[in-house]
Design an enzyme around this catalytic site. Structure first.
Site, PDB file in Angstrom:
ATOM      1  N   HIS A 116       1.791   2.486   3.233  1.00  0.00           N
ATOM      2  CA  HIS A 116       2.805   2.308   2.012  1.00  0.00           C
ATOM      3  C   HIS A 116       2.553   3.134   0.847  1.00  0.00           C
ATOM      4  O   HIS A 116       1.399   3.007   0.480  1.00  0.00           O
ATOM      5  CB  HIS A 116       3.043   0.853   1.512  1.00  0.00           C
ATOM      6  CG  HIS A 116       3.476  -0.203   2.476  1.00  0.00           C
ATOM      7  ND1 HIS A 116       5.090  -0.298   3.002  1.00  0.00           N
ATOM      8  CD2 HIS A 116       3.074  -1.111   3.342  1.00  0.00           C
ATOM      9  CE1 HIS A 116       4.940  -1.405   3.773  1.00  0.00           C
ATOM     10  NE2 HIS A 116       3.757  -1.790   3.914  1.00  0.00           N
TER      11      HIS A 116
ATOM     12  N   HIS B 230       9.706  -9.252   0.916  1.00  0.00           N
ATOM     13  CA  HIS B 230       9.449 -10.664   1.254  1.00  0.00           C
ATOM     14  C   HIS B 230       9.015 -11.300   0.164  1.00  0.00           C
ATOM     15  O   HIS B 230       8.155 -11.722  -0.221  1.00  0.00           O
ATOM     16  CB  HIS B 230       8.578 -11.044   2.523  1.00  0.00           C
ATOM     17  CG  HIS B 230       7.478 -10.283   2.673  1.00  0.00           C
ATOM     18  ND1 HIS B 230       6.238 -10.334   1.465  1.00  0.00           N
ATOM     19  CD2 HIS B 230       6.851  -9.770   3.564  1.00  0.00           C
ATOM     20  CE1 HIS B 230       5.325  -9.524   2.160  1.00  0.00           C
ATOM     21  NE2 HIS B 230       5.610  -9.214   3.366  1.00  0.00           N
TER      22      HIS B 230
ATOM     23  N   ASP C  16      -2.027  -1.511   5.805  1.00  0.00           N
ATOM     24  CA  ASP C  16      -1.463  -2.181   4.474  1.00  0.00           C
ATOM     25  C   ASP C  16      -2.526  -2.041   3.380  1.00  0.00           C
ATOM     26  O   ASP C  16      -2.090  -2.085   2.357  1.00  0.00           O
ATOM     27  CB  ASP C  16      -1.108  -3.594   4.691  1.00  0.00           C
ATOM     28  CG  ASP C  16       0.228  -4.049   5.337  1.00  0.00           C
ATOM     29  OD1 ASP C  16       0.783  -3.165   5.153  1.00  0.00           O
ATOM     30  OD2 ASP C  16       0.311  -5.133   5.613  1.00  0.00           O
TER      31      ASP C  16
ATOM     32  N   HIS D 256      -0.745  -2.641  13.093  1.00  0.00           N
ATOM     33  CA  HIS D 256      -0.209  -3.712  12.490  1.00  0.00           C
ATOM     34  C   HIS D 256       1.062  -4.294  13.067  1.00  0.00           C
ATOM     35  O   HIS D 256       2.106  -3.365  12.920  1.00  0.00           O
ATOM     36  CB  HIS D 256      -0.128  -3.561  10.962  1.00  0.00           C
ATOM     37  CG  HIS D 256       0.434  -4.980  10.271  1.00  0.00           C
ATOM     38  ND1 HIS D 256       0.224  -5.916  10.582  1.00  0.00           N
ATOM     39  CD2 HIS D 256       0.589  -4.861   8.995  1.00  0.00           C
ATOM     40  CE1 HIS D 256       0.486  -7.053   9.866  1.00  0.00           C
ATOM     41  NE2 HIS D 256       0.967  -6.309   8.702  1.00  0.00           N
TER      42      HIS D 256
ATOM     43  N   HIS E   1      -3.492  -7.221   6.835  1.00  0.00           N
ATOM     44  CA  HIS E   1      -2.871  -8.217   6.294  1.00  0.00           C
ATOM     45  C   HIS E   1      -2.626  -9.274   7.205  1.00  0.00           C
ATOM     46  O   HIS E   1      -2.395 -10.504   6.603  1.00  0.00           O
ATOM     47  CB  HIS E   1      -1.533  -7.563   5.553  1.00  0.00           C
ATOM     48  CG  HIS E   1      -0.468  -8.391   5.239  1.00  0.00           C
ATOM     49  ND1 HIS E   1       1.082  -8.158   5.377  1.00  0.00           N
ATOM     50  CD2 HIS E   1      -0.467  -9.741   4.410  1.00  0.00           C
ATOM     51  CE1 HIS E   1       1.610  -9.137   5.004  1.00  0.00           C
ATOM     52  NE2 HIS E   1       0.884 -10.043   4.377  1.00  0.00           N
TER      53      HIS E   1
ATOM     54  N   GLU F 245       3.521  -6.264  11.809  1.00  0.00           N
ATOM     55  CA  GLU F 245       4.671  -6.641  10.907  1.00  0.00           C
ATOM     56  C   GLU F 245       5.750  -5.602  11.191  1.00  0.00           C
ATOM     57  O   GLU F 245       5.388  -4.362  11.150  1.00  0.00           O
ATOM     58  CB  GLU F 245       4.105  -6.784   9.422  1.00  0.00           C
ATOM     59  CG  GLU F 245       5.361  -7.442   8.598  1.00  0.00           C
ATOM     60  CD  GLU F 245       4.672  -7.841   7.170  1.00  0.00           C
ATOM     61  OE1 GLU F 245       3.544  -7.660   6.813  1.00  0.00           O
ATOM     62  OE2 GLU F 245       5.338  -8.751   6.699  1.00  0.00           O
TER      63      GLU F 245
ATOM     64  N   TYR G  24       0.641  -4.528  -5.874  1.00  0.00           N
ATOM     65  CA  TYR G  24       0.570  -4.793  -4.260  1.00  0.00           C
ATOM     66  C   TYR G  24      -0.572  -5.720  -3.811  1.00  0.00           C
ATOM     67  O   TYR G  24      -0.344  -6.766  -3.101  1.00  0.00           O
ATOM     68  CB  TYR G  24       0.443  -3.383  -3.418  1.00  0.00           C
ATOM     69  CG  TYR G  24       0.437  -3.527  -2.114  1.00  0.00           C
ATOM     70  CD1 TYR G  24       1.668  -3.216  -1.295  1.00  0.00           C
ATOM     71  CD2 TYR G  24      -0.752  -3.536  -1.369  1.00  0.00           C
ATOM     72  CE1 TYR G  24       1.864  -3.100   0.049  1.00  0.00           C
ATOM     73  CE2 TYR G  24      -0.668  -3.508  -0.105  1.00  0.00           C
ATOM     74  CZ  TYR G  24       0.519  -3.417   0.819  1.00  0.00           C
ATOM     75  OH  TYR G  24       0.487  -3.262   2.415  1.00  0.00           O
TER      76      TYR G  24
ATOM     77  N   ASP H 180       7.850  -3.943   9.329  1.00  0.00           N
ATOM     78  CA  ASP H 180       8.068  -2.659   8.632  1.00  0.00           C
ATOM     79  C   ASP H 180       7.207  -1.664   9.087  1.00  0.00           C
ATOM     80  O   ASP H 180       7.227  -0.414   8.876  1.00  0.00           O
ATOM     81  CB  ASP H 180       7.433  -2.813   6.872  1.00  0.00           C
ATOM     82  CG  ASP H 180       6.226  -3.659   6.989  1.00  0.00           C
ATOM     83  OD1 ASP H 180       5.803  -4.348   7.968  1.00  0.00           O
ATOM     84  OD2 ASP H 180       5.256  -3.531   5.990  1.00  0.00           O
TER      85      ASP H 180
HETATM   86 FE1  FEO Z   1       1.808  -6.486   6.514  1.00  0.00          FE
HETATM   87 FE2  FEO Z   1       3.369  -3.266   5.431  1.00  0.00          FE
HETATM   88  O1  FEO Z   1       3.153  -4.910   6.612  1.00  0.00           O
END
Ligand code: FEO
Length: 387
Positions: free
Chosen positions: A222, A24, A163, A78, A144, A80, A191, A82
């Site tokens: 991640h 993104h 995250d 989370h 996040h 999101e 990041y 991903d």
């Molecule tokens: Fe806020 Fe890795 O997603």
């Protein structure tokens, strides 16, 4: 597609996204990973999933440990995509699994997937006993998204912050003592600067809680898992979350015919004279996400553009929009640029920096057409006088 054992009966079963180069808007030159973790106890737990297109990779890893239909709980730290993108497919296999998430997580997952899954909503302080171990949940809104939460397993001193503490790096290595610490720090900073920076208040709240916990493994969603450098990354997060800056300047600019660049170099000379570390970042050759990394701890952020069509160059405009959203605090700004006639560009930069709560070191500085040496000297001295 092998899982990686991170503790007895606890495995990394995520996926490596070797090809991704834009997350993104954030350039991910080193790719990324989406980390999912499988805990095999009396109950079987999957913590988070992966992007939808890497489902098969995650599934292959899970299958090397257990039959996925045996999963009892899926923890969605989370919403999101991903981390939630593979939920629809894995929940088709794990038919009896309960989806554990925060109150906002439930709302978000329902909005995203329109499925009537079996939810269990948890709040800070809630635990789920899974056998020898217990899952402890702590809501971490805005680290996040509003739904974000973290999971802690005290019996293993294992902290799963989703995250938080992540980095976009695709590697076969899974632990912080297996890769170059310089690369790891750089990617953790990138990041933070591009994803977490607006949420310093919330990160500090989470750090307050986390520093009271006994943590041996800090396993984000991640990149690399922290086990050797936990103290170091926590200290860095405290610094970044509190916007503690170094005596350092970043000069961010673009130029049309080279005049604004001359001003940028003159500013650089001035910082060097004052023995303030300084770097020049042309927006013609640097991506805004890389520039933000350089700005993460810089006290001085100087932004330059020539006036174009009564405004500023689109590259500078894009950077300022990005900067405004990421909202670094405690910064000193300097707006500068060249112009031919109207000269409105510098005021536009100033407005955005002021809206972003920057302290402006001086009124915006502009020079007409091609600056002469004497004008550049004056420009340099004007700034020097106010620093
Ligand atoms: Fe806020 Fe890795 O997603």
């Amino acid at each position: 597609m092998s899982p990686v054992k991170i503790l007895p009966d606890i495995y990394w079963v995520g996926a490596i996204d070797w090809k991704i180069r834009n997350f993104h808007g954030h350039l991910t030159q080193r790719g990324s990973t989406y980390n999912a973790y499988l805990i095999v106890d009396e109950k079987i737990v999957l913590v988070d999933t992966v992007k939808h297109y890497l489902y098969d990779e995650m599934l292959a890893r899970i299958k090397k440990i257990i039959d996925p239909s045996r999963i009892d709980y899926i923890i969605s730290n989370h919403v999101e995509m991903d981390h939630s993108g593979a939920l629809p497919k894995i929940l088709k296999l794990a038919k009896n699994a309960t989806l554990v998430t925060s109150p906002n997580g439930e709302k978000g997952l329902k909005r995203h997937f329109k499925k009537d899954w079996k939810f269990k909503v948890v709040n800070t302080g809630d635990t789920i006993k899974i056998g020898k171990r217990a899952l402890n949940f702590i809501l971490a809104p805005m680290v996040h998204w509003p739904d974000s939460m973290v999971t802690y397993i005290p019996e293993e001193k294992l902290f799963l912050p989703n995250d938080g503490f992540g980095q976009h790096i695709a590697t076969w290595e899974r632990f912080d003592d297996e890769i170059d610490p310089g690369i790891l720090k750089e990617e953790a900073a990138k990041y933070y600067a591009n994803i977490v920076l607006p949420y310093g208040v919330q990160v500090n709240k989470l750090l307050e809680i986390a520093t009271k916990l006994d943590i041996s493994i800090l396993a984000p969603s991640h990149g690399i898992i922290w086990r050797r450098y936990i103290k170091d990354i926590v200290e860095l997060y405290k610094k970044w979350a509190s916007n503690i800056c170094d005596e350092k300047a970043v000069i961010v600019y673009d130029t049309m015919w080279g005049s604004t660049e001359k001003m940028a170099y003159a500013l650089n000379d001035m910082f060097v004279e004052k023995e303030i570390a300084c770097e020049l970042r042309s927006l013609a050759t640097n991506h805004i996400s890389d520039v933000m990394t350089r700005c993460l701890s810089a006290k001085y952020i100087c932004v330059g553009s020539p006036t174009l069509n009564n405004g500023i160059l689109p590259t500078v405009s894009a950077f300022l929009t990005y900067l405004e959203g990421l909202a670094p605090k405690n910064r000193i700004g300097i707006a500068f640029g060249s112009y031919g006639w109207g000269g409105q560009g510098v005021a536009k930069i100033e407005d955005i920096l002021e809206n972003s709560k920057f302290t402006l070191a001086t009124k915006g500085l502009k020079l007409q057409y091609i600056p002469a040496e004497e004008e550049l000297r004056e420009f340099r001295n004007k700034v020097k006088a106010v620093l």
